[in-house]
Write an enzyme that holds these catalytic residues in place. Sequence first.
Site, PDB file in Angstrom:
ATOM      1  CB  THR A 239      -0.918  -0.004   1.243  1.00  0.00           C
ATOM      2  OG1 THR A 239      -1.776  -1.131   1.142  1.00  0.00           O
ATOM      3  CG2 THR A 239      -1.770   1.242   1.321  1.00  0.00           C
TER       4      THR A 239
ATOM      5  CB  THR B 219       0.569  -3.590   6.390  1.00  0.00           C
ATOM      6  OG1 THR B 219      -0.708  -3.632   5.762  1.00  0.00           O
ATOM      7  CG2 THR B 219       1.161  -2.200   6.303  1.00  0.00           C
ATOM      8  CG  ASP B 220      -2.273  -7.759   3.653  1.00  0.00           C
ATOM      9  OD1 ASP B 220      -2.664  -6.864   4.419  1.00  0.00           O
ATOM     10  OD2 ASP B 220      -2.889  -8.078   2.610  1.00  0.00           O
TER      11      ASP B 220
ATOM     12  CE1 TYR C 182      -5.853  -0.425  -0.800  1.00  0.00           C
ATOM     13  CE2 TYR C 182      -3.640  -0.547  -1.693  1.00  0.00           C
ATOM     14  CZ  TYR C 182      -4.547  -0.836  -0.694  1.00  0.00           C
ATOM     15  OH  TYR C 182      -4.143  -1.548   0.391  1.00  0.00           O
TER      16      TYR C 182
ATOM     17  CD  GLU D  39      -7.299 -26.010  29.321  1.00  0.00           C
ATOM     18  OE1 GLU D  39      -8.224 -26.821  29.200  1.00  0.00           O
ATOM     19  OE2 GLU D  39      -7.363 -24.839  28.906  1.00  0.00           O
TER      20      GLU D  39
ATOM     21  CE  LYS E 117      -2.963  -5.050   7.955  1.00  0.00           C
ATOM     22  NZ  LYS E 117      -3.023  -5.126   6.485  1.00  0.00           N
TER      23      LYS E 117
HETATM   24  N1  GLU Z   1      -2.489  -6.437   0.671  1.00  0.00           N
HETATM   25  C1  GLU Z   1      -1.510  -5.474   0.351  1.00  0.00           C
HETATM   26  C2  GLU Z   1      -0.140  -5.791   0.920  1.00  0.00           C
HETATM   27  O1  GLU Z   1       0.026  -6.335   1.985  1.00  0.00           O
HETATM   28  C3  GLU Z   1      -1.898  -4.110   0.773  1.00  0.00           C
HETATM   29  C4  GLU Z   1      -2.029  -3.959   2.278  1.00  0.00           C
HETATM   30  C5  GLU Z   1      -1.012  -3.011   2.832  1.00  0.00           C
HETATM   31  O2  GLU Z   1       0.070  -2.835   2.337  1.00  0.00           O
HETATM   32  O3  GLU Z   1      -1.350  -2.442   3.862  1.00  0.00           O
HETATM   33  O4  GLU Z   1       0.805  -5.462   0.250  1.00  0.00           O
END
Ligand code: GLU
Length: 327
Positions: free
Chosen positions: A14, A93-94, A27, A284, A166
Amino acid sequence: MSKPRLLVLGTGGTIAGAAASATAAAYRPGGLSLAAMLGELAALGLDAELVGEEIARIGSQDIGFAEWQALHAACTRAMADPQIAGVIITHGTDTAEETGFLLDLTLPTAKPVVLVGAMRPADAVGADGMRNFANAVKVAGDPQAAGRGVMLVMGDAVLAAQDARKAATASIDAFRSFPRGPLARVTPARLDWFGPPHRAEQGARYAFPRSLPRVAILTAGAGMDAKPVEALLGIGAKGIVLAGMGQGNAPAVVLEALARAAAAGVPVVRATRVDEGLVDRHVEVDDDALGLVAARALGPAKARVLLMVLVASGITDAAAVQAAFDG
Ligand code: GLU
């Protein structure tokens, strides 16, 4: 004093995302080239000289061994290059926690390596990428940043890759840090570390794997049976991470099937599907009797990364795998 020279490795995500309009939800991650990003950054007058190298332009859901290998090789070259003070990796971020943790396990700590992403595409209203990037420059250019392992800079926080997760799909403040809190707070103007470098002059903990074995994450659900475990063994899984209930629990039939997998030489690590918290041995589940490993502070995604690295290094014995998770 001359400005630090930083290597910027672009992968997409992103932070390099381009939308049809500044207010649209849809996007394309990686739509913006690294050269275009560096051009925009130059206008910010940052206190560093940035040298770009584009590794990929993808959404990080598609990242895998080839990109990880290229990132590791580029970081290794940067570690050996006296001209380079630190490395910044722009990343979706994924899967930032997976890439960050894999590099953390396989790189020395001599120079800072910082992942940075964004939750809003570069051309969206209120985009966070440039601020996160300016923060990452401040971190990677600081000599105090070495000796802390790979870090993730998001939302004015500096997180150890080992702790980062995340935790929100869309908010700007999407990352959490467990079991430690952030290592520092950062803004384009200030950087405040909360402690001294805790891993100064450490070598790489593991060799970068020549290939990655198939390690699967199995999420537990109420009422499930043992068939998913058998299916994973049927497709040749070399390790299994249980995203278990609570402190790494699963129905008895599933635990029995996992114990059979462990007895057959497929290491099994119990993590949790819960957002946060430790999974310890013998709460457990009788781990000794079943031959299972407790993930401790690592969530399923990072537990899978560590287990892939261990299996690739020939470490499959439950006690040795447990020692790695304890460490
Ligand atoms: N799904 C994409 C990725 O991880 C966009 C999400 C992001 O970067 O926050 O590259």
